[in-house]
Design an enzyme around this catalytic site. Structure first.
Site, short mmCIF file in Angstrom:
data_model
loop_
_atom_site.label_atom_id
_atom_site.label_comp_id
_atom_site.label_asym_id
_atom_site.label_seq_id
_atom_site.Cartn_x
_atom_site.Cartn_y
_atom_site.Cartn_z
CE LYS A 204 -2.16 -0.89 3.92
NZ LYS A 204 -1.48 -2.13 4.35
NE ARG B 227 -3.87 -1.44 10.36
CZ ARG B 227 -2.76 -0.93 9.82
NH1 ARG B 227 -2.75 0.29 9.34
NH2 ARG B 227 -1.68 -1.66 9.74
NE ARG C 167 8.04 -3.53 5.93
CZ ARG C 167 6.77 -3.15 5.85
NH1 ARG C 167 6.17 -3.11 4.68
NH2 ARG C 167 6.11 -2.87 6.93
NE ARG D 32 7.65 -0.86 10.71
CZ ARG D 32 6.60 -0.75 9.89
NH1 ARG D 32 6.74 -0.18 8.70
NH2 ARG D 32 5.42 -1.20 10.24
NE ARG E 29 2.35 -4.98 11.37
CZ ARG E 29 3.25 -4.59 10.47
NH1 ARG E 29 4.42 -5.19 10.38
NH2 ARG E 29 2.98 -3.61 9.65
#
Ligand code: AMP
Length: 216
Positions: A13, A88, A127, A160, A171
């Site tokens: 996104k 969300r 990531r 992260r 998540r």
């Protein structure tokens, strides 16, 4: 052009939103980025949400709704915006409808980006993010030229807290349970279109742009 990008963490996104900014000249509004900046600066908001974000859970509706209300009232949103990571939950979607209605605005497009869970985990777990400028990399799909060093500003890269596999599963569960009902919410309002989030960044963005420009 008021756009919502819907999709699980890691669907792309944020990457696609950045392409749409240039194409349509409207801002990207990412509640995740706003919250991460608050955590980095250790503001009262940041201190409040850090633990929750690190665990992979959603922060309270009340908090993110007030962030969005404030952000959408700024003049750079007058010609449109790209929401990335908001809403969300159904409560957030209802609040968004209400705040836009007050200004005689509404949502024009909701695009859902689909990627299967195992692919999402592989993407997220590799990531890397620059500590200084926030630029994103991927250990396998998009590594920096010099290991652990940002190509743009030479800052150090880190993983992260919420990109660890365990947290990623939390998540994805939050997405499944709390966010995926928005697919029905926006389908019922005839606003939803879907794109597959696998393929090159350019392939996906060209499908997205065609949908938004009404060419497909
Ligand atoms: P993101 O970068 O969009 O994946 O967001 C990172 C984290 O910020 C999420 O896992 C949540 O803890 C929090 N967050 C971001 N946007 C929202 C939202 N709209 N509602 C609740 N929590 C959010």
């Amino acid at each position: 052009m008021n756009i919502i990008l819907l999709g699980p963490p890691g669907a792309g996104k944020g990457t696609q939103a950045k392409i749409l900014i240039n194409r349509f000249g409207i801002p990207q509004i990412s509640t995740g980025d706003i919250l991460r900046a608050a955590v980095k600066d250790a503001t009262p908001l940041g201190l409040k949400v850090k633990e929750c974000m690190d665990s992979g859970a959603l922060v309270s509706d009340e908090l993110v709704i007030s962030i969005i209300k404030d952000r959408l009232s700024r003049s750079d949103c007058d010609n449109g915006f790209i929401l990335d990571g908001f809403p969300r939950t159904v409560a957030q979607a209802n609040a968004l409808d209400t705040m836009l209605l007050v200004d005689s605005r509404g949502i024009d497009h909701v695009i859902s980006i689909f990627v299967d869970n195992e692919e999402l985990i592989a993407r997220i777990v590799g990531r890397l993010t620059c500590k200084v400028c926030g630029q994103g990399y991927h250990a396998v799909y998009g590594p920096p030229a010099v290991p652990n060093t940002c190509d743009a500003c030479s800052g150090e890269l880190y993983q992260r807290e919420d990109d660890r596999e365990e947290t990623m599963r939390t998540r994805l569960k939050a997405y499944q349970e709390q966010t995926s009902p928005l697919i029905d919410y926006y389908s019922e309002r005839q606003l939803l279109r879907s794109v597959t989030g696998t393929g090159s960044i350019e392939e996906i963005s060209s499908v997205l742009v065609s949908l938004l420009e009404g060419k497909s």
